[in-house]
Design an enzyme around this catalytic site. Structure first.
Site, PDB file in Angstrom:
ATOM      1  CG  ASN A 109      -0.652  13.771  -7.006  1.00 31.71           C
ATOM      2  OD1 ASN A 109       0.452  14.363  -6.230  1.00 31.71           O
ATOM      3  ND2 ASN A 109      -1.444  13.430  -5.499  1.00 31.71           N
ATOM      4  CE  LYS A 135       1.401  -7.154  -5.008  1.00 30.63           C
ATOM      5  NZ  LYS A 135       1.202  -6.225  -4.305  1.00 30.63           N
ATOM      6  CG  MET A 160      -4.562   3.699  -3.563  1.00 32.52           C
ATOM      7  SD  MET A 160      -3.626   4.304  -2.827  1.00 32.52           S
ATOM      8  CE  MET A 160      -4.016   4.207  -1.329  1.00 32.52           C
ATOM      9  CG  LEU A 164       3.231  -3.194  -0.741  1.00 31.11           C
ATOM     10  CD1 LEU A 164       3.095  -4.754   0.067  1.00 31.11           C
ATOM     11  CD2 LEU A 164       3.608  -2.311  -0.240  1.00 31.11           C
ATOM     12  CB  ILE A 165       6.199  -1.420  -6.305  1.00 26.11           C
ATOM     13  CG1 ILE A 165       5.389  -0.264  -6.801  1.00 26.11           C
ATOM     14  CG2 ILE A 165       6.830  -2.574  -7.117  1.00 26.11           C
ATOM     15  CD1 ILE A 165       4.232  -0.871  -7.511  1.00 26.11           C
ATOM     16  CG  HIS A 220       2.183   8.175   2.179  1.00 24.92           C
ATOM     17  ND1 HIS A 220       0.832   7.047   2.069  1.00 24.92           N
ATOM     18  CD2 HIS A 220       2.117   7.888   3.866  1.00 24.92           C
ATOM     19  CE1 HIS A 220       0.332   7.625   3.285  1.00 24.92           C
ATOM     20  NE2 HIS A 220       0.941   7.063   3.633  1.00 24.92           N
TER      21      HIS A 220
HETATM   22  C1  GAR Z   1      -2.352  11.323  -2.973  1.00 30.19           C
HETATM   23  O1  GAR Z   1      -2.933  12.399  -2.077  1.00 30.19           O
HETATM   24  C2  GAR Z   1      -1.436  10.565  -2.446  1.00 30.19           C
HETATM   25  O2  GAR Z   1      -0.599  11.020  -1.408  1.00 30.19           O
HETATM   26  C3  GAR Z   1      -2.495   8.987  -1.909  1.00 30.19           C
HETATM   27  O3  GAR Z   1      -3.077   8.487  -2.288  1.00 30.19           O
HETATM   28  C4  GAR Z   1      -3.955  10.481  -3.520  1.00 30.19           C
HETATM   29  C5  GAR Z   1      -4.381   9.952  -4.394  1.00 30.19           C
HETATM   30  O4  GAR Z   1      -4.780  11.126  -5.033  1.00 30.19           O
HETATM   31  N1  GAR Z   1      -1.615   8.067  -2.021  1.00 30.19           N
HETATM   32  C6  GAR Z   1      -0.910   7.696  -1.298  1.00 30.19           C
HETATM   33  O5  GAR Z   1      -1.506   7.466   0.226  1.00 30.19           O
HETATM   34  C7  GAR Z   1      -0.179   6.144  -0.796  1.00 30.19           C
HETATM   35  N2  GAR Z   1       0.331   4.790   0.359  1.00 30.19           N
HETATM   36  P1  GAR Z   1      -4.717  11.236  -6.300  1.00 30.19           P
HETATM   37  O6  GAR Z   1      -5.194  10.624  -7.181  1.00 30.19           O
HETATM   38  O7  GAR Z   1      -5.905  12.939  -6.517  1.00 30.19           O
HETATM   39  O8  GAR Z   1      -3.733  11.996  -6.831  1.00 30.19           O
END
Ligand code: GAR
Length: 196
Positions: free
Chosen positions: A14, A65, A90, A92-93, A109
């Site tokens: 992403n 944190k 991954m 929490l902020i 998400h």
């Molecule tokens: C993505 O699918 C995103 O939606 C998810 O982690 C993946 C990261 O993929 N996020 C969560 O689960 C947040 N709770 P990437 O590193 O290839 O972008």
């Protein structure tokens, strides 16, 4: 041109989609920092390839944190970042970051929130046997995947979908949706004028 920071913890596909949209001009923003809490992951390599500064840290090296978020704030200031996109970050902020970026921080998400928040949303959807799941982009608040929803897209779940196949389908939608939503949020005027 607005400066944005992206936070990631893993592969960074992403993050890559955001960088590509920025470089092609469909996203009118410049990625000036990657924040990453896992040394060695692929997202860092992607940033280096594009000459994007990184702040990579290990939470174990900080008291708590508040301590690492204070350091992140410093780096955000140096990068003149006005907006944050969480892309597979991954964690929490905490209040240290949130107080400075409330309403200026979004997350993606891999589910139709409020369904399947937290870890392994794709596994949760398969386990529940739903015929449809999806992707949500939302503003970040102090909860786990609970902030105001900006946009959602659905992804059908086929009977034979494995976690890997479903993840591929979700990623494809995420890579289209996330840069578009960031562009909209950054460039849609509010009553007070410009968003950021
Ligand atoms: C993505 O699918 C995103 O939606 C998810 O982690 C993946 C990261 O993929 N996020 C969560 O689960 C947040 N709770 P990437 O590193 O290839 O972008």
């Amino acid at each position: 041109m607005k400066n944005i920071a992206v936070f990631a913890s893993g592969t960074g596909s992403n993050f890559q989609a955001i960088v590509d949209a920025s470089e092609s001009g469909t996203l009118e923003a410049k990625v000036t920092l990657l924040v990453c809490d896992r040394p060695g992951v692929k997202a860092i390599e992607r940033a280096e390839k594009h000459g994007i500064p990184t702040f990579v840290f290990s939470s174990k090296e900080y008291r708590n944190k508040e301590a690492f978020e204070t350091e992140i704030l410093k780096k955000l200031k140096e990068a003149k970042a006005e907006f944050i996109a969480l892309a597979g970050y991954m964690r929490l902020i905490g209040p240290t970051l949130l107080s400075q970026f409330q309403g200026k921080m979004v997350n993606i998400h891999p589910s139709l929130l409020p369904a399947f928040p937290g870890k392994d949303a794709i596994g949760q959807a398969l386990e529940a046997g739903v015929s449809e799941t999806g992707v949500t982009v939302h503003f970040v608040d102090n909860g786990m995947d609970t902030g105001p929803i900006i946009e959602q897209a659905t992804v059908p779940v086929d009977e034979n979908d494995t976690a890997e196949i479903l993840q591929q389908k979700i990623h494809k939608i995420e890579h289209e949706l996330y840069p578009k939503v960031i562009q909209d949020v950054l460039h849609t005027p509010t009553e007070k004028g410009e968003f950021v």
